[in-house]
Motif scaffolding. Structure first.
Motif, short mmCIF file in Angstrom:
data_model
loop_
_atom_site.label_atom_id
_atom_site.label_comp_id
_atom_site.label_asym_id
_atom_site.label_seq_id
_atom_site.Cartn_x
_atom_site.Cartn_y
_atom_site.Cartn_z
N CYS A 131 0.86 -1.18 0.00
CA CYS A 131 0.00 0.00 0.00
C CYS A 131 0.90 1.23 0.00
CB CYS A 131 -0.91 0.00 1.22
SG CYS A 131 -1.94 1.48 1.37
N PHE A 132 0.57 2.20 -0.85
CA PHE A 132 1.34 3.43 -0.96
C PHE A 132 0.43 4.63 -0.71
CE2 PHE A 132 3.09 0.24 -3.77
CZ PHE A 132 4.44 0.24 -3.44
N THR A 133 0.85 5.51 0.18
CA THR A 133 0.16 6.77 0.41
C THR A 133 1.18 7.89 0.27
OG1 THR A 133 0.56 6.64 2.80
CG2 THR A 133 -1.53 5.74 1.98
N ALA A 134 0.69 9.12 0.19
CA ALA A 134 1.59 10.26 0.12
C ALA A 134 2.42 10.34 1.40
CB ALA A 134 0.81 11.55 -0.09
N THR A 135 3.65 10.85 1.29
CA THR A 135 4.54 10.95 2.43
C THR A 135 3.87 11.70 3.58
OG1 THR A 135 6.47 10.95 0.98
CG2 THR A 135 6.78 11.79 3.22
N GLY A 136 3.95 11.11 4.77
CA GLY A 136 3.39 11.76 5.95
C GLY A 136 1.95 11.39 6.25
N THR A 137 1.32 10.62 5.38
CA THR A 137 -0.07 10.20 5.62
C THR A 137 -0.09 8.74 6.05
OG1 THR A 137 -0.39 9.60 3.30
CG2 THR A 137 -0.97 11.84 3.95
N THR A 138 -1.09 8.39 6.84
CA THR A 138 -1.19 7.04 7.40
C THR A 138 -1.97 6.13 6.46
OG1 THR A 138 -1.17 7.96 9.63
CG2 THR A 138 -1.96 5.69 9.38
N PRO A 139 -1.43 4.97 6.12
CA PRO A 139 -2.18 4.06 5.25
C PRO A 139 -3.37 3.46 5.98
CG PRO A 139 -0.18 3.01 6.04
CD PRO A 139 -0.10 4.44 6.48
N PRO A 140 -4.44 3.14 5.27
CA PRO A 140 -5.61 2.52 5.91
C PRO A 140 -5.27 1.13 6.42
CG PRO A 140 -5.84 2.50 3.52
CD PRO A 140 -4.62 3.32 3.82
N VAL A 141 -5.99 0.70 7.46
CA VAL A 141 -5.82 -0.65 8.01
C VAL A 141 -7.16 -1.37 7.84
CG1 VAL A 141 -5.15 -2.02 10.00
CG2 VAL A 141 -4.16 0.27 9.67
N PRO A 142 -7.43 -1.91 6.68
CA PRO A 142 -8.74 -2.51 6.42
C PRO A 142 -8.95 -3.81 7.16
CG PRO A 142 -7.28 -2.90 4.57
CD PRO A 142 -6.54 -2.01 5.52
N LEU A 143 -10.18 -4.02 7.62
CA LEU A 143 -10.57 -5.29 8.24
C LEU A 143 -11.27 -6.20 7.24
CD1 LEU A 143 -11.83 -3.95 11.68
CD2 LEU A 143 -9.62 -5.00 11.15
N ALA A 144 -11.40 -5.73 6.00
CA ALA A 144 -11.99 -6.54 4.93
C ALA A 144 -11.36 -6.14 3.61
CB ALA A 144 -13.51 -6.34 4.88
N SER A 145 -11.32 -7.07 2.68
CA SER A 145 -10.80 -6.77 1.34
C SER A 145 -11.20 -7.90 0.41
CB SER A 145 -9.28 -6.61 1.35
OG SER A 145 -8.81 -6.16 0.09
#
Length: 333
Positions: A131-145
């Motif tokens: 998972c890639f997000t912009a620098t300084g932002t927190t990636p999501p932690v999904p409980l489903a996918s």
């Protein structure tokens, strides 16, 4: 509200595919608003993962999409049927490589990605989720996918899924449109639309709404599940050839789907209640996956992210002769 989105599937079996995977990920990263530095991180990690597939893997493929839970993140999953990794902790070190493993580049991937997950079994292969997000932002932690893969070279998958979290409850729906291609996708998209409007209904009533809405389409097989985490119960209603499972370390329990085709023919619909053991997963999948998969063949899989769980089952149980879709939901946060 989370629903299946357009996913780019890239076969990575020779060096020419490395550039194709990198370009697809870079284009998506740009559309997600990534700056040049963050696009560079995506390019390095995807190139490393694709290079590993070419050098060491069998039947390598990459799935590239915007993250299901936000338009500001890129998700990439590399899937292979290679030899697996003998020592994952050593393989994750920068520069480490052992002939016959996917060691090269895992350390770089870990540094470049905002979040990552690796699942490997010797003799069966490896799945790397990034998972890639912009620098300084927190990636999501999904409980489903979930993942939806079209048949053969079809551009459109005739399956679809959707899910939503409401307090301690997760409501999930999966539809396998009859046939494949765009006509099947029309039915599945209609099922998603109804789900979006009525997900607060009991499972059997929501399935009833979907059945009526699909009358003007080819129809499909549909499953609806309401997972009440606080009560430890799943309420499930299924119609047609779809599968619902409660998966835990010791095995799995199947849930009942009644014969019929949503939109065309059915008997009286029913809802069934199932107790949910601790540390278990809810898994829904279409008949593009065989029901004969054995959870004991995947030691430790339930501890991994739902995306990696779904990708592993799709790899080992999926058939190329049909659209294939699997949705995994963690039973406890």
């Amino acid at each position: 509200m989370i629903r299946s989105r357009d996913e780019s599937w890239v076969r990575v079996e020779d060096a020419s595919a490395i550039g194709a995977a990198r370009r697809a990920a870079m284009t998506l990263a740009e559309s997600c608003g990534f700056d040049e530095h963050d696009r560079g991180r995506v390019a390095v990690a995807v190139s490393e993962a694709a290079s590993n597939l070419v050098k060491h893997a069998a039947e390598g493929v990459m799935m590239i999409r915007s993250h299901p839970e936000t338009d500001a993140a890129v998700e990439v999953i590399a899937i292979d049927k290679g030899p697996g990794i003998h020592d994952l902790s050593r393989a994750a070190r920068d520069g480490y490589s052992t002939t016959g493993t996917l060691g090269l580049g895992l350390g770089g991937i870990a540094r470049m990605a905002s979040a990552h997950d690796v699942y490997t079994v010797l003799g069966r292969g490896t799945v790397v989720g990034m998972c890639f997000t912009a620098t300084g932002t927190t990636p999501p932690v999904p409980l489903a996918s979930g993942l939806a893969r079209p048949i053969g070279e079809e551009a459109v998958c005739g399956d679809a899924f959707a899910y939503v979290e409401s307090g301690s409850t997760v409501i999930a729906m999966l539809c396998d449109g009859l046939g494949h291609g765009e006509p099947a996708a029309v039915a599945s998209r209609e099922a998603v639309r109804v789900f979006q409007d009525h997900y607060d209904l009991p499972a059997v009533l929501l399935l009833e709404r979907i059945h009526h809405a699909l009358r003007g389409t080819r129809g499909g097989a549909v499953s609806v599940a309401r997972l009440d985490r606080a009560a430890g119960v799943i309420r499930y209603a299924g119609l047609g050839n779809v599968s619902g499972w409660i998966v835990h370390a010791e095995g799995r329990q199947g849930m009942i789907s009644l014969p019929g085709i949503a939109g065309h023919q059915r008997d009286k619909l029913r809802e069934y209640d199932y107790a949910v053991p601790p540390h278990s997963l809810l898994v829904l999948h279409t008949d593009g996956l065989t029901e004969r998969w054995d959870v004991t063949a995947f030691p430790g899989l339930s501890a991994h992210t739902p995306a990696v769980v779904a990708a592993t089952l799709l790899r080992d149980a999926g058939t190329r002769r049909d659209d294939a879709t699997v949705l995994a939901v963690r039973a406890a946060p």
